[in-house]
Design an enzyme around this catalytic site. Structure first.
Site, mmCIF file in Angstrom:
data_model
loop_
_atom_site.group_PDB
_atom_site.id
_atom_site.type_symbol
_atom_site.label_atom_id
_atom_site.label_comp_id
_atom_site.label_asym_id
_atom_site.label_seq_id
_atom_site.Cartn_x
_atom_site.Cartn_y
_atom_site.Cartn_z
ATOM 1 N N ASP A 95 0.843 -1.188 0.000
ATOM 2 C CA ASP A 95 0.000 0.000 0.000
ATOM 3 C C ASP A 95 0.880 1.241 0.000
ATOM 4 O O ASP A 95 1.384 1.673 1.034
ATOM 5 C CB ASP A 95 -0.898 -0.026 1.246
ATOM 6 C CG ASP A 95 -2.073 0.932 1.132
ATOM 7 O OD1 ASP A 95 -2.118 1.715 0.172
ATOM 8 O OD2 ASP A 95 -2.949 0.897 2.017
ATOM 9 N N VAL A 96 1.097 1.806 -1.200
ATOM 10 C CA VAL A 96 1.956 2.981 -1.342
ATOM 11 C C VAL A 96 1.209 4.182 -1.924
ATOM 12 O O VAL A 96 1.680 5.311 -1.829
ATOM 13 C CB VAL A 96 3.198 2.674 -2.212
ATOM 14 C CG1 VAL A 96 4.159 1.774 -1.462
ATOM 15 C CG2 VAL A 96 2.814 2.056 -3.540
ATOM 16 N N LYS A 97 0.086 3.940 -2.583
ATOM 17 C CA LYS A 97 -0.761 5.012 -3.137
ATOM 18 C C LYS A 97 0.042 6.024 -3.951
ATOM 19 O O LYS A 97 -0.128 7.228 -3.824
ATOM 20 C CB LYS A 97 -1.543 5.720 -2.024
ATOM 21 C CG LYS A 97 -2.517 4.806 -1.280
ATOM 22 C CD LYS A 97 -3.323 5.594 -0.251
ATOM 23 C CE LYS A 97 -4.328 4.703 0.459
ATOM 24 N NZ LYS A 97 -3.690 3.744 1.392
ATOM 25 N N ARG A 98 0.892 5.528 -4.832
ATOM 26 C CA ARG A 98 1.696 6.427 -5.656
ATOM 27 C C ARG A 98 0.906 6.888 -6.874
ATOM 28 O O ARG A 98 0.084 6.161 -7.430
ATOM 29 C CB ARG A 98 2.974 5.727 -6.109
ATOM 30 C CG ARG A 98 3.903 5.285 -4.977
ATOM 31 C CD ARG A 98 4.406 6.476 -4.163
ATOM 32 N NE ARG A 98 5.515 6.068 -3.314
ATOM 33 C CZ ARG A 98 5.497 6.114 -1.985
ATOM 34 N NH1 ARG A 98 4.415 6.532 -1.354
ATOM 35 N NH2 ARG A 98 6.565 5.759 -1.283
#
Length: 275
Positions: A95-98
């Protein structure tokens, strides 16, 4: 031949059941486990989670921010945690939401989706709010490597409605537009045709009925919020309707708060899988 992300995910869900467990070792959680809020405590928590649940959970979702908070030492723990998930035969959904443009987005994609990268995961979360097309390079790289992406569509935080539930120029909500864009990418990339495509979406389990049409997605739907955040297994059908079979329910606090004893973690995860 490299198996597609959709094939790998489907096989694991049949073997173990539909559940994603978030690995969110925030400071309050470390304290409740009797651990120090440092890289050593972070490692005991994160890797202890994987060790306890490795044989029963199909998908683990480490939240990168809680590792990044400890600098280089925290990133090293994240690398080892990802390796543990791979060794367990589970899927690592980082989960990095880049979400960015041009060479910057290419660099993010290389870091998290390319073979040989120490931070490579089986799938990652992406943000489409600089335009869905900015994610195409990451989607292409993921697909070639047998990996996947999950694009934020309808999140459960109250602030999300300010953007995601309003109308686009063509009358669709922004959330529906994102779902449709994901469906378009999957339509040309599913291998084999019967499997799910590499582009999934993130839709909160607690958002209720929105009128969003998920039927053409042909991708995995990550649905956080089950358990301590208020979502229940029964809510999934109400939100997703006919697309419920594509949903990957996700829980973090409900499972992690049961620790640190492995038996307690296993009991909660097993109960949630049953639900």
């Amino acid at each position: 031949m490299i198996k597609s992300y959709g094939e790998r995910l489907a096989t694991l869900l049949v073997e173990r059941g539909p559940l994603c467990v978030g690995v969110d070792p925030h400071p309050n959680l470390l304290t409740s486990w009797g651990l120090a809020c440092d890289a050593a405590g972070l490692e005991r928590c994160a890797r202890g989670m994987i060790e306890a649940l490795a044989s029963i959970v199909p998908v683990f979702k480490p939240q990168s921010a809680f590792f990044e908070a400890y600098g280089a030492a925290g990133i090293a723990v994240l690398e080892r945690t990802l390796a543990d998930i791979k060794a367990a035969g589970a899927i690592a959904l980082l989960d990095v939401k880049r979400g960015d443009i041009g060479s910057t987005m290419d660099a993010y994609a290389a870091a998290y989706l390319s073979d040989g990268s120490p931070l490579a995961a089986d799938a990652i979360t992406l943000s489409p709010y600089l335009g869905f097309g900015t994610l195409d390079g990451a989607i292409e790289l993921a697909d070639r490597a047998g990996r996947g992406v999950y694009v934020l569509a309808l999140t459960s935080n109250p602030e999300g409605r300010q953007i995601q539930h309003v109308g686009a120029a063509d009358g669709r909500t922004i959330g529906q537009l994102i779902v449709d864009e994901a469906a378009d990418r999957n339509a040309v990339r599913r291998k084999p045709v019967a499997s799910l495509g590499p582009v999934g979406i993130v839709v909160g389990a607690t958002i209720g009925q929105t009128g969003t049409d998920f039927t053409k997605l042909n991708g995995s739907i990550l649905s956080p919020g089950i358990g301590a955040q208020g979502g229940a297994a029964a809510d999934i059908a109400a939100v997703f309707g006919e697309a419920t079979r594509f949903v990957l329910p996700s829980s973090s606090r409900e499972v992690m708060s049961a620790g640190p004893q492995p038996a307690a973690l296993q009991a909660v995860a097993t109960r949630m899988l049953g639900e």
